[in-house]
Design an enzyme around this catalytic site. Structure first.
Site, PDB file in Angstrom:
ATOM      1  N   GLU A   1      -2.484  -4.381   0.727  1.00  0.00           N
ATOM      2  CA  GLU A   1      -2.625  -3.238  -0.403  1.00  0.00           C
ATOM      3  C   GLU A   1      -3.721  -2.499  -1.184  1.00  0.00           C
ATOM      4  O   GLU A   1      -4.489  -2.530  -0.661  1.00  0.00           O
ATOM      5  CB  GLU A   1      -2.567  -4.647  -1.440  1.00  0.00           C
ATOM      6  CG  GLU A   1      -2.995  -4.383  -3.317  1.00  0.00           C
ATOM      7  CD  GLU A   1      -3.407  -5.064  -4.332  1.00  0.00           C
ATOM      8  OE1 GLU A   1      -2.423  -6.257  -4.484  1.00  0.00           O
ATOM      9  OE2 GLU A   1      -4.602  -5.342  -4.046  1.00  0.00           O
TER      10      GLU A   1
ATOM     11  N   TYR B   1      -1.064   2.209  -8.239  1.00  0.00           N
ATOM     12  CA  TYR B   1      -1.420   1.027  -7.092  1.00  0.00           C
ATOM     13  C   TYR B   1       0.329   1.303  -6.660  1.00  0.00           C
ATOM     14  O   TYR B   1       0.590   1.799  -6.897  1.00  0.00           O
ATOM     15  CB  TYR B   1      -0.706  -0.088  -7.928  1.00  0.00           C
ATOM     16  CG  TYR B   1      -0.546  -1.112  -7.573  1.00  0.00           C
ATOM     17  CD1 TYR B   1      -1.916  -1.662  -6.887  1.00  0.00           C
ATOM     18  CD2 TYR B   1       0.591  -1.819  -6.971  1.00  0.00           C
ATOM     19  CE1 TYR B   1      -1.728  -2.900  -6.319  1.00  0.00           C
ATOM     20  CE2 TYR B   1       0.844  -3.115  -6.519  1.00  0.00           C
ATOM     21  CZ  TYR B   1       0.207  -3.511  -5.881  1.00  0.00           C
ATOM     22  OH  TYR B   1      -0.226  -4.602  -5.543  1.00  0.00           O
TER      23      TYR B   1
END
Length: 381
Positions: free
Chosen positions: A189, A101
């Site tokens: 993101e 992530y």
């Protein structure tokens, strides 16, 4: 402004981040054609501005063009968290061995951008924060210097991965920050950033949120606004100098000042009503703003009454009255309107409304206006 995955990847590609080839399809036939172009195998991904697409069945692998047709047919039209899927992203299949992530977002408390990474990619970062917070590495970025290359490397090495891989990850993090900075974003993101079987990195999914207030610096970014998932009335309101957010209630609100608008919605809720919107006409004394506000509120067919709550400072109550009178003359107002005017030129404003002969309901206090708007909404058919 939320940027959907397909557009977010296009923007990230401009900053040198690795993404797979893909195209948007609005019909199953288009999905089949794109799958053929990609070599006969692909992934069909629902394009909606919410997470949880995989769990909802909005991401499917297709091993042939015909299978792409069938998978796209099932995904198109389905609803994910209440939002209908109107398009799918048909993209090349990736084979990978690890998920990471990576995200950069604005933290208002520290007044800095925060780089956040985790070796547990592929799931919502909120879930990782709950179940394994130690797996998250945070770095607060000094706005004077931005993210420096050595800082990106320090963060990557904290993931506990192979050194060569950490250097590659650091390179991606640095490019992500350049995208964050260059796009004036609130969020960039990549989840997951995957390690392919050949050792290369790939942005498998991406999300970008742009700062609407900074779009003027790069107006070309408006081309990435997806009108399929944006409220056209919110966009119209912004163009006319109004702050508008549609809600699920039946009492339209037209108020001057964001704080008073929030308080107005609160008092409506307190007395058992449901606000239909947040709408701030701002501090201007332009009568057209009130007319435009009423017009946008009336676009919502759920509205059963309108509460105009004005505390005159810079905004003069007589100009609000002019706007209301103009609105009644030019618009088909078929719901009851409650008006509370107090502050600058309130007596003149009330006098103008009274002499206009318009079918308005007036209130002296904020509470009285809210209660009356709720009552009238309940009486409406």
């Amino acid at each position: 402004m939320k940027i959907l995955e397909y557009a977010a990847k296009e923007l990230l590609l401009k900053y040198g981040l690795p993404v797979k080839k893909g195209k948007i399809a609005r019909t199953p036939e288009e999905a089949r054609e794109i799958c053929e172009e990609l070599g006969g195998k692909c992934v069909i991904k629902a394009q909606v501005p919410v997470g949880g697409r995989g769990k909802a069945g909005g991401i499917k692998i297709a091993n042939s063009p015909e299978e792409a047709f069938e998978k796209a047919k099932k995904i198109l039209g389905m609803k994910i968290k209440g939002i209908e899927v109107k398009k799918v992203y048909v993209v090349e299949i990736a084979e990978f061995k690890k998920e990471i992530y990576a995200g950069i977002f604005l933290d208002r408390k520290s007044e800095k951008a925060v780089l956040m990474v985790s070796s547990e990619g592929g799931v919502e970062i909120e879930e990782v924060a709950k179940t394994n917070p130690d797996a998250i590495v945070k770095h607060y970025i000094d706005p004077r210097y931005g993210l420096l290359p050595y800082e990106a490397r320090e963060v990557a090495f904290k993931l506990g991965i192979d050194n060569k891989l950490a250097v590659k990850v650091a390179g991606c993090l640095y490019k992500m920050y350049k995208a964050f900075e260059g796009l004036n974003a609130q969020l960039v993101e990549v989840n997951p950033l995957v390690v392919e079987t050949d050792g290369n990195l790939l942005c498998l999914d991406a999300k970008i949120i742009l700062d609407d207030n900074a779009i003027f610096k790069n107006p070309d970014l408006l081309n990435y606004r997806d009108m399929d998932y944006e409220d056209p009335y919110e966009i119209e309101a912004k163009e006319k100098g109004l702050s508008f957010v549609k809600l699920d209630g039946n009492i339209g609100c037209a108020v001057n000042g964001a704080g008073l608008a929030m308080a107005t919605m609160d008092i409506i809720k307190k007395y058992g009503g449901e606000p239909a919107n947040f709408l701030d006409v701002g501090g201007s004394s332009n009568p057209d703003k009130m007319k435009n506000a009423i017009n946008i509120i009336l676009s919502d067919k759920n509205v059963k009454s309108i509460y105009v709550n004005i505390f005159g400072g810079i905004t003069r109550c007589d100009d609000i009255a002019k706007g209301l009178i103009s609105a009644f003359k030019e618009l088909d107002i078929n719901v009851p309107v409650v008006v509370r005017l107090t502050g600058t030129n309130e007596e003149l404003g009330r006098k103008m409304l009274k002499e206009s002969g318009l079918p308005l309901h007036t209130a002296q206090t904020m509470r009285e206006g809210a209660q009356l708007a709720i009552k009238l909404a309940g009486e409406a058919k």
